[in-house]
Design a protein around this motif. Structure first.
Motif, short mmCIF file in Angstrom:
data_model
loop_
_atom_site.label_atom_id
_atom_site.label_comp_id
_atom_site.label_asym_id
_atom_site.label_seq_id
_atom_site.Cartn_x
_atom_site.Cartn_y
_atom_site.Cartn_z
N VAL A 124 26.67 55.17 40.78
CA VAL A 124 24.92 54.86 42.30
C VAL A 124 24.58 54.69 40.59
N CYS A 172 22.41 52.30 47.74
CA CYS A 172 22.70 54.67 47.86
C CYS A 172 21.44 54.85 46.97
N GLY A 173 21.29 53.73 46.03
CA GLY A 173 20.45 54.94 44.64
C GLY A 173 19.31 54.57 45.01
N GLN A 174 18.83 54.36 45.92
CA GLN A 174 17.22 53.60 45.64
C GLN A 174 16.47 55.22 46.06
N THR A 175 15.26 54.96 45.89
CA THR A 175 14.37 55.90 46.77
C THR A 175 13.57 55.43 46.63
N ARG A 187 21.92 57.40 55.05
CA ARG A 187 20.86 58.30 53.85
C ARG A 187 18.92 58.12 53.79
N SER A 193 21.66 52.25 39.65
CA SER A 193 20.32 52.88 40.11
C SER A 193 19.21 53.23 39.45
N PRO A 222 14.05 42.92 45.16
CA PRO A 222 13.54 43.86 45.63
C PRO A 222 11.79 44.12 45.71
N ARG A 243 12.92 49.40 49.13
CA ARG A 243 13.79 49.16 48.20
C ARG A 243 15.05 49.06 48.42
N VAL A 248 26.09 49.22 47.08
CA VAL A 248 26.01 50.68 46.22
C VAL A 248 24.77 50.47 45.91
N MET A 249 24.24 49.74 45.97
CA MET A 249 22.79 49.51 44.68
C MET A 249 21.16 50.34 46.20
N TYR A 254 17.96 45.82 49.44
CA TYR A 254 19.14 45.77 48.91
C TYR A 254 19.89 45.51 50.29
N ARG A 261 26.95 63.90 57.65
CA ARG A 261 27.31 62.46 57.43
C ARG A 261 28.70 62.12 57.01
#
Lengths: 97, 637, 485, 444
Positions: free
Chosen positions: B551, C289-292, C421, B555, C228, C296, C286-287, C300, B175
Motif C-alpha cells: 500500500v 487503503c493508502g490514502q490520507t 480505517r 500510494s 481521484p 481521495r 489497495v490504493m 478510490y 479492526r
C-alpha cells in the motif's frame, strides 16, 4: 450567306477592338454601337436565310438595347466630363487594388 | 406476494423486540433520559426470551418443524424466497442465545453504570442489534437472512469491541476481529452462492439437497468453503488470533459475543449443514482433527495466560474445538448439547470475572484476583462453579455430561477416533489445570476492596441463574440429544472412568502449581507459549506487513499518490510527445506551413495589380475570356 | 413529447438560474430545486403514460435533420428510468448541499442543471450521434464546476478531467461516424443499426471505440487517473454529481449499447473487460487503503466498485448483469452519502487530511451515527444495495469462471480494511487539532438520512430495483443468445 | 396563365407608382409604394406555390425555379429597401431591378432572357450612379461599358444559334457542330460576365466599393440569383457540348482561387465582400459544372444560405458609412451587439463555419463535387476555403477586440433586416430540415 455572317463577325470584332484601343470616352461609346450592329446583322441575315420574321424582331430589339445603352452612356459622359478628363478614360481609375 | 400467515410467523416476534430497541436507541434523533435507555435496553433484551419460550412450547407439543415464508422474488431462472424456520436445532440454539442474552443484558445494566448516557445508548443499541442479528441467523430458513444475520454479528462485534473509542488497542482489536471474520464471511458467501447456483433457490433445505446431488469434487469444495467460514467465525486454529485481542471490549460483550453465542455460530453453521458435510468424509476428518488440535492448543495456551479474560478467551477457543471435534465425528447432537452447557458456564465465568475485576479496580490480571474470595464471595462462588463445570467435574456439573457425550461420540466413531479420544482426554486434563488456577489464586489472601460497594441485584440474578444452570444443565443434555435425534452410544465402562479421572488429575496438578512459587515463576516466564506460539506475530509478519508495504509503495508513504498504474497512461503520453513531437522540431513543420502561407502574399500582389481599375482593361479581360471560350468551343466541337 | 422536456427543462432552468441569482434570497436555489422536482414529476408521468412499444416505458421519436439521418430518438425502460430518477434526485441533493452562499452561485446552479440535462440526454437517447453529442456536452459543465468552485489544485485536476474524457469521447465519436458511414441507409438510429449484420472484426473495433469512452468515464484502471484528482478538488455538490451521475453514464453505456450493436464484438472483448475489472477492483481497493485524504480514499473506493460493475457487465450472464445494474444504483447512493459527509466535515474543519480528523463520536454523535451508515454501505454490508449488487455479480462470476469470483470476494475483504480505517480516522479516537464543534444541522441530517435510507431501502427490498431492470437485462441476454448459438 | 404574370405586373406597377411619387409627395412615399408592390408580388407567389405550373408558352415558364427566383428577387429587393437610400429615385430603380430579375428567372426564350438581363443591368447602372459622386460615376461607367460588350457577345451567340437551328427558345443552343459550340461559348461569356466569374470579374470589386452598399447588395443577390437560375435552365438543355461543363469548371477554379487570393490583405470591408461575391460565384459555378441540373435543390440551398450573409454584411457596412475598414471595425461586437453579432455570423457563414448556414452549404458543395468525382475542382475549393478562412477570420477577430471607437447608428428598418438575416442564417444552419424539404419539393 456565310459572307454576311463573316461581315457580322467583323463588325463585332471591330467594335470590340475599338473599345479597347480608343482612349476617348465618346469613341468607346461609338465602338459599342458598332459592336451591337454585328449581332443585328447576324439576326437579319439568319432571318432572311430562313425566310421568317423572327430575325427582324430580334433586330428591332437590339436597336432598342443599343439606343438605351448609348443614352445612359452619353449622360454618364456629360457627368464625367465635369469632373474628369473625358478624353483619356484611363485617368478615371481611382477604384483599384 | 406476502404469503398467508401461519402460526410459525410468530417466529418473527423473536428478533423483532431487539431490532425495535436498536431502532429506538440507535437511530431515533430524540433525547432519551438515562433510566429510559436502560428500560428500553432491558425490554429489548428479555422480550425475545419470552417469545422463544412460546416457540419452545409449540415445539415440545409436537409441531417442531415449520417454515414461515416472508416474501418471494423471481430473479432470472432462480426463485429468492426468504423464510424463518423452526426446528429442534434452531429452537435449542435460540433458547440458549435468548437466555444468555437476557442474563448478560441484566448484568450489564449494573456493570455499565459508570458510562455516560450517550455511550450507554450506543452500547445497548449495539447489544440489541447483535441479539437481533444472532436470532435472525439462528431462525433463518434461507441463506440470505442467514448471511444477513451472520455479517451483522461481525459488524456489531467490531463496534462493540471498539466501544471504548479512545483506546487505540481496542479499536485496532476491533479492526482485526472484523477483517478476519470478513475473510471467513467471504469463504462462506462463496460456498452459499455456489449452492445457490446449483439449487436455483435460497432455501437451506433446497441448498442441502442440491449440494448432495452435486458431483464429489464440487461438493468437497463447497464443504471446505463452509468449514472455512465456520473456522473463521468460531476463531478456530488458523483464524483464532482475533479472539484473545477482542477481550479489549467491555466484559458483557466478551461474555455474550465472544464466548457464548457469536463464536459458537460456526458450530451452529456446521450443525445446520450437517447432512451436506456428512456426505464428504474427508472434510469431516479435517474438521475433527482441526477441532481436536485447536482444543489442545487452546487449553495449553490458556494455562500460561496471566490475564483472566485472555485465559477464558483461549478456553472458549478450546471448548469450541471440542464442539467441532464432535461434529467432525458425526455427532451434531453431542456438539449442540456441549454448545448449550458451554454457553451457560462460560458466560457465568466471564460475568463473575468481570465482577471480581470491578472490585480490583478493573484490573483483569489473574494476580489481581488474590483475595477475591473474601472481597466478592458470590462472584467467587459463581466463578468456582463455572470453573468446575468447564473442567467437567464428574456427575456434579453440566460440563461433565456434555463433554462425556462428546468423548463417547469420538471414541465410538472408530478409525482415527481412538487417537482423537486420547488427545481429547489430554485436553480435558489441561482444561482442568487452567480452569482452577484463577480459583486457587483467588483463595489466597489479598488486598481489601478499593471502593467497597456490594454488587446490585442486577449483578446477582444472572450469576445465580447461570450458576444454577451450570450445575443442573446436565439434565438438559439427555433431552437435547434425543430432540436432535442423536443416538447415545453404548460405551465400555473404562471410558467413563477415565473421563471422570481426567478433570480430577487436572485439579490436582493445578493445586500443585498454585502451591509452589518456582513453578509459578516458570509459568510466568514462558512468554512464547503465553502468546499462543506467537502465531499472531507470524500473521503480522506474513500478511499485514507485506500488505502495508504494498500500500505504501502504491500510494506513497505520506499520501501523495504516485498511483503508478493511474499515472501509466499520462507518462506514456508524455513519452510519446518527447519521441514524436519534439523530434520534429516545431519550426520544421511550422516553417513548412508558413512558407506555403508566405507564397500567398506575392500571389496576392499579382492579383491586386491585375485589378488596374481601368475600364479598357476590363473590356480587354472580357475579350480575352471570350476568345478563350471560343477557342475551347472550337477545339471540343 | 414529454421526454424532451426532461432535457429542455434543466437546460432552460440553468439559463434561468443565471438570471435568478440577481434576485437574491436563494431564488436560484429554489428555482433549481423546482425545475428538478418538475423533471421528476414529468419522468413519472412519462413512465406511467405507457408507450406504443411494450418493451419501453416511454418512447418518442422526433426528426431533427432527416437529410443527415439525425433524429431525437428517446426511449426509457426500467434501467434508464432509474438512472433518470437518480440524475434528477442527486441533482436536488447537490443543490441542497451547497445551500450556503458561494460566489456567483447563478452560474454554479446553471452548470449543475446543465450537467443533469446532458446526462439525462445520455440516459435516454438511442440516436448515436445525439448520444455522442450529449456525451461530449456532459464534460463541459462539470469541468466548470471543478475549475471555478473547486479547491486545491482545481484547474489542473479540471484540465486532467477534461482531457481524459474529451479524448475518450473521440473514440465514441469515431466509432459512431464509422458506424453511420458504413450503414447502407443514412441513419444513426441505434435500433436500425443493430439490425444490420457486420463482420466480427469490424464489430470488435467499433466496440473498442465505444468501450474506450465508456471505460474512461467509468474510471477503471488504467484510465482512472482523473477521478481521484477530480474528486479531491471538486466542491461537494460536484463530487456528488461526479460520483452519483457521471460514473453511471459510463456504466449505463456499457450495459446498453455493446450487446445491442456488436454482439460478436461483445463476446470477443468480454474477457478483456473481466480482466480489466478484476485488476481494477483489487487495485482500487489497495490504493484506497493508502490514502490520507478522505475524499481521495472514497474516490478510490468508487474506482473499485465501478471495476466490479465492469466485471458484471462483461459477465454476460443474468446474475452478473442484474448485479451490475443494482451496484450502479447502490454505489450512487453510498458514494454520494460519504462525499456529502466528508464535505460537511471539510466545511466545518477546513481539512480532509485523515491524520487531522477524528473524535466525531464525542463531539458530533449524530454525525457518527450517519457516518456508520455510510461506512456499512461502502463495506457492502448485507442489507445495503451494494451487497446485493456485489453478491449477484459474484454469483454471475461463479458461472463464468470461479477465479473472477475469488477476486471480487478478495476485494470485498480489502474493502473492510479501508472502510474501518476511514471510520477509525474520522469517527473514533481523540478529536484532531481542529475538532468538529457543531453537529449536523437539520438540513444536512435530512439529506444524509435520505441517501442512507435509500441504500437500505433497495438493499432490503431488492424487488424495487430488480423487477424494473429485468426487461433491460433480458434484452441484453437475448441479443447475446442470438449470437452465441 | 394570367396568374403567372401577376407578380411581374405588380412589381412593374410598383416601379411606375414609385417613379410618379419620386418628384412630389412625402419623402417616404416612393419607398412605401415599392415595398407594397414587392410584398404583394411575394405573397402572390407564396399563395400560388401549391398551384400547378401555368407557363406563358414561348417566353416565361412558371415552374419551381421561376417561383424561387421571383421570391428571392422580391425578398432581397425588400431587404435593400430597408437600407434607406438617400435619393428619392432609388426605390423605383430597385423595383425595376427586381422586375428584371423576376423576368430573367422565368425566361425560357432568348428575348425574355435578353430583356430580363438588360432591364436588371441598366437599372443597376442607374442605381450605382445615383449618389453622383466621382467614385459612383466611375463604378457605373466601368459596369456599363464591359456590360454592353457582354450583352453584345451574348446576342452574337444567340444570333449564331438562331442561324444554326432556326429556333429562338433556349433549346436553340442544343445543336452540335462548330457553329453551335461557338454560339454556346459566346452565351457562356455573356452570362459569366453577369455572374462576375474570373476573367469577367473586374467590374465587381469596383462596383462594391464605388456604389452605395444597397446597390451592391442588390447586384450580389437578386441579379446573381436570377442569372444562376437561367444557367440552371440552360444546363438542363445544353449538355451536348463538353465546352459548357469544362468552361464552367475552368471559370470556377479561376474565380474561386483569385476571389479569395485577392481579398487576403484587403483593408476595406466592402471590397472584401466584392471579392467574396466573386469567390462564391466560383463555388456556384463549380456546382453547376458538375451537372447539378438533375438535383438543383443543393444549389438553391447554397443560394438561400449565401444571400442573407451577403445582405447582412453589406447592411453593417452601410451603417458604418465610409469608414467600413478593418481598423474602424475594432470592438464592434462590444459597442453595438446586434450589428457585431450579425456581421460575425455573416462572416462565419461566408467562411463556412459550423453554426451558420454556410457550413451546411459547404457540406452540400463538397458532397456534390465528391459525387461527381471532380477532384481538381475539389482541390481548388479546399485551398480557396483555407484562404477564405484567413480572410474572414481577420475581420472576425477584430470584431471582438476590446478597444474601438466608431459608434454605429442604424435606422430601425435596418436593425429589423439585420435581425431577420441573422435569424435566417441560424435557422437554416441548425434546423435545415424544412427548407431543404421545400426546395426538393419545389424543383422536382
Amino acid at each position: 450567306m456565310t459572307a454576311l455572317f463573316w461581315l457580322a463577325a467583323a463588325l463585332f470584332g471591330i467594335g470590340l477592338f475599338g473599345m479597347m484601343a480608343r482612349r476617348s470616352l465618346l469613341f468607346q461609346l461609338l465602338s459599342m454601337e458598332v459592336m451591337l450592329a454585328g449581332p443585328a446583322l447576324a439576326f437579319v441575315a439568319a432571318g432572311a436565310a430562313r425566310g421568317d420574321a423572327q430575325g427582324q424582331g430580334m433586330f428591332v430589339l437590339i436597336l432598342v438595347l443599343a439606343a438605351a445603352e448609348v443614352g445612359i452612356g452619353l449622360s454618364l459622359y456629360l457627368r464625367l466630363s465635369r469632373i474628369a478628363d473625358v478624353s483619356d478614360v484611363d485617368t478615371i481609375s481611382d477604384l483599384k487594388g | 406476494m406476502i404469503p398467508a400467515l401461519t402460526v410459525y410467523h410468530l417466529l418473527l416476534l423473536v428478533p423483532a423486540p431487539a431490532l425495535a430497541a436498536f431502532m429506538v436507541l440507535g437511530l431515533a434523533p430524540v433525547f432519551l433520559h438515562r433510566r429510559l435507555v436502560m428500560l428500553i435496553a432491558l425490554a429489548g433484551g428479555t422480550a425475545p426470551l419470552l417469545a422463544m419460550t412460546g416457540m419452545m412450547g409449540l415445539c415440545l407439543t409436537g409441531q417442531c418443524r415449520g417454515v414461515a415464508p416472508i416474501f418471494t422474488l423471481q430473479v432470472g431462472t432462480a426463485i429468492v424466497d426468504l423464510a424463518l424456520l423452526l426446528d429442534p436445532l434452531s429452537m435449542i440454539t435460540g433458547m440458549t442465545v435468548t437466555l444468555i442474552g437476557a442474563c448478560v443484558l441484566i448484568y450489564s445494566i449494573d456493570y455499565m453504570a459508570g458510562a455516560k448516557t450517550a455511550d450507554l445508548r450506543r452500547f445497548f443499541a449495539l447489544m440489541n442489534l447483535f441479539l437481533a442479528a444472532m436470532l435472525a441467523m439462528v431462525l433463518a430458513g434461507d441463506s440470505i437472512v442467514y448471511f444477513l444475520g451472520w455479517e451483522m454479528m461481525g459488524l456489531c462485534s467490531f463496534f462493540l469491541i471498539a466501544y471504548n473509542v479512545f483506546s487505540d488497542p481496542a479499536v485496532a482489536a476491533g479492526r482485526k476481529a472484523f477483517i478476519m471474520s470478513r475473510i471467513a464471511d467471504a469463504l462462506l458467501l462463496g460456498g452459499l452462492l455456489l449452492l445457490f447456483i446449483a439449487a436455483g433457490s435460497v432455501r437451506i433445505d433446497a441448498l442441502i439437497a442440491a449440494g448432495l446431488a452435486l458431483p464429489e469434487g464440487q461438493r468437497t469444495v463447497i464443504a471446505l468453503l463452509l468449514l472455512g467460514g465456520a473456522l473463521g467465525k468460531s476463531a478456530q486454529l488458523p483464524f483464532h488470533t482475533w479472539l484473545p485481542s477482542a477481550m479489549a471490549g467491555p466484559t458483557p460483550v466478551s461474555a455474550l459475543l465472544h464466548s457464548a453465542t457469536m463464536v459458537a455460530a460456526g458450530a451452529y453453521l456446521m450443525a445446520r449443514f450437517a447432512p451436506l458435510l456428512a456426505a464428504s468424509p474427508d472434510v469431516m476428518l479435517v474438521m475433527a482433527v482441526g477441532g481436536a488440535l485447536t482444543a489442545a492448543f487452546g487449553s495449553m495456551t490458556a494455562i500460561f495466560q496471566s490475564d483472566v479474560k485472555r485465559l477464558l478467551a483461549f478456553s472458549s477457543i478450546s471448548q469450541i474445538g471440542f464442539m467441532l471435534l464432535a461434529l467432525g465425528v458425526g455427532a451434531p447432537a453431542a456438539a449442540m448439547a456441549h454448545f448449550v452447557t458451554h454457553a451457560l458456564f462460560k458466560s457465568l465465568l466471564f460475568l463473575a470475572a468481570g465482577d471480581i475485576a470491578h472490585s480490583a479496580g478493573d484490573d483483569t490480571s489473574i494476580a489481581a484476583m488474590k483475595g477475591a474470595a473474601s472481597r466478592r464471595p458470590l462472584a467467587f462462588a459463581a466463578f468456582t462453579i463455572g470453573a468446575a463445570s468447564l473442567s467437567g467435574l464428574p456427575l456434579v456439573t453440566a460440563g461433565w455430561w456434555s463433554k462425556e457425550e462428546v468423548l463417547d461420540a469420538v471414541l465410538g466413531s472408530g478409525g482415527a477416533g481412538r487417537a482423537l479420544w486420547v488427545l481429547a482426554l489430554l485436553t480435558a486434563v489441561m482444561t482442568a489445570i487452567y480452569a482452577f488456577r484463577p480459583v486457587l489464586i483467588a483463595l489466597k489472601p489479598g488486598p481489601v476492596d478499593a471502593h467497597p460497594h456490594t454488587p446490585g441485584l442486577a449483578t446477582r440474578i444472572p450469576l445465580v441463574l447461570l450458576g444454577f444452570g451450570s450445575l443442573t444443565g446436565g439434565l438438559l443434555v439427555g433431552p437435547v440429544i434425543r430432540l436432535l435425534g442423536g443416538v447415545h452410544p453404548e460405551m465400555p465402562a473404562y471410558s467413563v472412568v477415565v473421563a471422570a479421572l481426567a478433570p480430577l488429575t487436572g485439579l490436582a496438578i493445578s493445586w500443585q502449581l498454585s502451591r509452589s512459587p518456582q513453578l509459578a515463576d516458570w509459568l510466568a516466564a514462558r512468554r512464547l507459549l503465553r502468546q499462543g506460539l506467537q502465531i499472531d506475530v507470524l500473521y503480522q509478519a506474513w500478511f499485514v506487513q507485506p500488505f502495508q508495504r504494498l500500500v505504501d509503495r502504491l500510494s506513497g508513504v505520506h499520501g501523495t499518490t504516485p498511483d503508478p498504474f493511474g499515472a501509466a497512461p499520462v507518462t506514456m503520453m508524455l513519452w510519446l510527445k518527447r519521441q514524436l513531437i519534439d523530434r520534429f522540431r516545431s519550426d520544421g513543420f511550422d516553417s513548412g506551413w508558413m512558407a506555403l502561407a508566405g507564397t500567398a502574399t506575392p500571389l496576392w500582389a499579382v492579383a491586386r495589380r491585375s485589378q488596374s481599375g481601368r475600364a479598357r482593361d476590363a473590356v480587354m479581360a472580357l475579350a480575352g475570356g471570350t476568345a478563350g471560350l471560343l477557342l475551347l468551343g472550337w477545339m471540343t466541337a | 413529447m414529454s421526454l424532451i422536456a426532461l432535457i429542455l427543462l434543466p437546460l432552460l432552468g440553468g439559463v434561468a438560474a443565471l438570471f435568478a441569482a440577481r434576485l437574491g434570497n436563494n431564488a436560484e436555489r429554489w428555482l433549481s430545486v423546482g425545475v428538478l422536482g418538475i423533471g421528476l414529476v414529468v419522468l413519472v408521468a412519462a413512465c406511467l403514460g405507457g408507450s406504443p412499444d411494450p418493451r419501453w416505458l416511454a418512447f418518442s421519436r422526433t426528426p431533427w435533420a432527416p437529410s443527415l439521418g439525425v433524429q431525437l430518438l428517446f426511449a426509457v425502460d426500467g434501467l434508464s428510468a432509474a438512472m433518470l430518477a437518480l440524475s434528477l434526485g442527486l441533482g436536488m441533493v447537490a443543490v441542497f448541499t451547497s445551500w450556503q452562499t458561494n460566489e456567483n452561485s447563478g452560474l454554479f446552479h446553471a452548470a449543475l442543471l446543465w450537467t443533469v440535462a446532458a446526462s439525462n440526454g445520455v440516459f435516454m437517447s438511442f440516436d448515436l450521434l445525439v448520444l455522442a453529442f450529449f456525451w461530449e456536452l456532459m464534460v463541459v459543465p462539470s469541468f466548470l464546476l471543478i475549475a471555478l468552485w473547486g479547491h486545491g489544485a482545481r484547474e489542473a485536476s479540471a484540465m486532467k478531467f477534461l482531457i481524459f474524457n474529451a479524448v475518450a469521447g473521440l473514440g465514441l465519436l469515431g466509432a459512431v461516424f464509422w458506424l453511420g458511414a458504413s450503414a447502407p441507409i443514412v441513419t444513426f438510429d441505434a435500433f436500425e443499426l443493430a439490425k444490420l449484420a457486420r463482420p466480427a472484426g469490424v464489430q470488435t473495433w467499433l466496440l473498442a471505440g465505444f468501450a474506450l469512452a465508456f471505460v474512461v468515464k467509468l474510471s477503471v484502471p488504467p484510465f482512472h487517473a482523473w477521478l481521484p484528482d477530480a474528486h479531491t478538488d471538486a466542491p461537494t455538490a460536484g463530487s456528488i454529481l461526479l460520483a452519483g451521475l457521471l460514473l453511471k453514464t459510463g456504466a449505463y453505456g456499457l450495459f446498453r449499447f455493446p450487446a445491442m450493436l456488436f454482439p460478436e464484438g461483445y463476446l470477443a472483448l468480454a474477457p478483456v473487460g473481466l480482466v480489466l475489472g478484476s485488476v481494477g477492483a483489487l487495485y482500487g481497493a489497495v490504493m484506497a487503503c493508502g490514502q490520507t485524504d478522505a475524499k481521495r480514499l472514497v474516490a478510490y473506493t468508487s474506482v473499485a466498485h465501478m471495476s466490479i460493475v465492469l466485471m458484471g457487465v462483461s459477465g454476460g450472464v443474468h446474475f452478473a448483469l442484474m448485479g451490475a445494474a443494482v451496484e450502479m444504483v447502490g454505489h450512487a447512493f453510498s458514494a454520494s452519502l460519504l462525499f456529502f459527509l466528508i464535505g460537511a466535515v471539510y466545511d466545518r474543519v477546513g481539512t480532509r487530511d485523515l491524520r487531522d480528523l477524528g473524535g466525531l463520536q464525542r463531539t458530533a454523535p449524530r454525525f457518527a451515527a450517519v457516518f456508520a451508515l455510510g461506512f456499512s454501505a461502502v463495506l457492502a454490508m448485507p442489507g445495503t444495495a451494494n451487497f446485493l449488487g456485489e453478491a449477484l455479480v459474484i454469483t454471475g462470476m461463479f458461472q463464468v469462471n470461479w477465479i473472477y469470483a475469488a477476486i471480487v470476494l478478495t476485494a470485498l475483504v480489502v474493502s473492510v480494511v479501508y472502510a474501518t480505517r476511514l471510520l477509525k480516522e474520522v469517527v473514533f479516537g481523540e478529536p484532531g487539532p481542529k475538532p468538529v464543534t457543531q453537529d449536523l444541522g437539520s438540513r444536512e441530517l435530512s439529506i444524509a438520512v435520505v441517501l442512507g435510507s435509500a441504500t437500505l431501502l433497495f438493499g432490503l427490498l431488492p424487488q424495487l430495483l430488480m423487477t424494473p431492470f429485468t426487461p433491460a437485462v433480458d434484452a441484453v441476454l437475448a441479443s447475446l443468445e442470438a449470437v452465441r448459438r | 396563365m394570367t396568374l403567372a404574370v401577376l407578380p411581374l405586373g405588380l412589381i412593374g406597377l410598383a416601379a411606375v407608382v414609385a417613379m410618379l411619387l419620386a418628384p412630389r409627395g412625402p419623402a417616404a412615399a416612393p419607398r412605401l409604394a415599392a415595398a407594397a408592390g414587392l410584398v404583394a408580388a411575394a405573397l402572390v407567389v407564396l399563395v400560388r406555390l401549391p398551384a400547378p405550373p401555368a407557363p406563358i408558352p414561348p417566353l416565361l415558364a412558371d415552374d419551381g425555379l421561376a417561383r424561387f427566383g421571383t421570391l428571392v428577387a422580391c425578398l432581397s429587393a425588400l431587404a435593400v429597401l430597408g437600407f434607406g437610400t438617400a435619393r428619392r429615385e432609388g426605390p423605383a430603380l430597385i423595383a425595376i431591378v427586381a422586375l428584371g430579375a423576376a423576368a430573367l428567372a422565368g425566361a425560357v426564350h432568348v428575348t425574355s432572357l435578353l430583356l430580363g438581363l438588360e432591364i436588371a443591368s441598366l437599372a443597376l447602372v442607374g442605381l450605382v450612379v445615383l449618389p453622383l459622386t466621382p467614385k459612383s460615376l466611375e463604378a457605373g461607367y466601368k459596369y456599363l461599358l464591359p456590360g454592353a460588350a457582354g450583352s453584345a457577345a451574348l446576342l452574337m451567340g444567340a444570333g449564331l444559334a438562331y442561324a444554326g437551328t432556326g429556333r429562338l427558345d433556349l433549346a436553340a443552343f442544343h445543336g452540335s457542330g462548330s457553329m453551335a459550340a461557338l454560339a454556346t461559348a459566346l452565351l457562356l461569356a455573356g452570362l459569366a460576365f453577369k455572374l462576375s466569374l474570373v476573367p469577367f470579374h473586374l467590374w465587381a470589386p469596383d462596383l462594391y466599393e464605388g456604389a452605395p452598399p444597397a446597390t451592391a447588395a442588390l447586384a450580389g443577390s437578386a441579379a446573381k440569383a436570377a442569372v444562376v437560375i437561367a444557367i440552371l435552365r440552360l444546363d438542363a438543355i445544353v449538355p451536348a457540348q463538353p465546352l459548357w461543363h469544362q468552361g464552367l469548371a475552368l471559370l470556377a477554379i479561376a474565380s474561386v482561387l483569385l476571389g479569395n487570393l485577392a481579398a487576403l490583405r484587403q483593408p476595406s470591408l466592402v471590397r472584401v465582400i466584392g471579392y467574396s461575391s466573386v469567390a462564391h460565384s466560383g463555388y456556384i459555378a463549380a456546382m453547376l459544372s458538375c451537372g447539378i441540373g438533375a438535383a438543383p435543390a443543393a444549389l438553391l440551398f447554397y443560394i438561400a444560405a449565401y444571400l442573407p450573409a451577403l445582405i447582412a454584411a453589406l447592411l453593417v457596412a452601410a451603417s458604418l458609412g465610409e469608414a467600413a475598414t478593418i481598423t474602424s471595425l475594432r470592438g464592434l461586437a462590444w459597442r453595438s451587439p446586434l450589428a457585431g453579432a450579425t456581421l460575425a455570423l455573416a462572416l462565419a457563414s461566408l467562411a463556412g463555419l459550423p453554426v451558420a448556414a454556410g457550413f451546411l452549404a459547404k457540406i452540400f458543395l463538397v458532397g456534390t463535387l465528391v459525387g461527381a468525382e471532380a477532384w481538381p475542382l475539389l482541390a481548388a475549393v479546399v485551398i480557396a476555403s483555407g484562404l477564405g478562412l484567413f480572410v474572414y477570420f481577420r475581420y472576425f477577430i477584430v470584431l471582438f477586440a476590446r478597444d474601438g471607437c466608431v459608434v454605429l447608428h442604424s435606422p430601425p428598418p435596418a436593425r429589423a433586416v439585420m435581425a431577420v438575416c441573422t435569424a435566417a442564417l441560424l435557422v437554416f444552419g441548425l434546423y435545415p430540415g424544412p427548407l431543404f424539404g421545400w426546395l426538393v419539393l419545389a424543383t422536382r
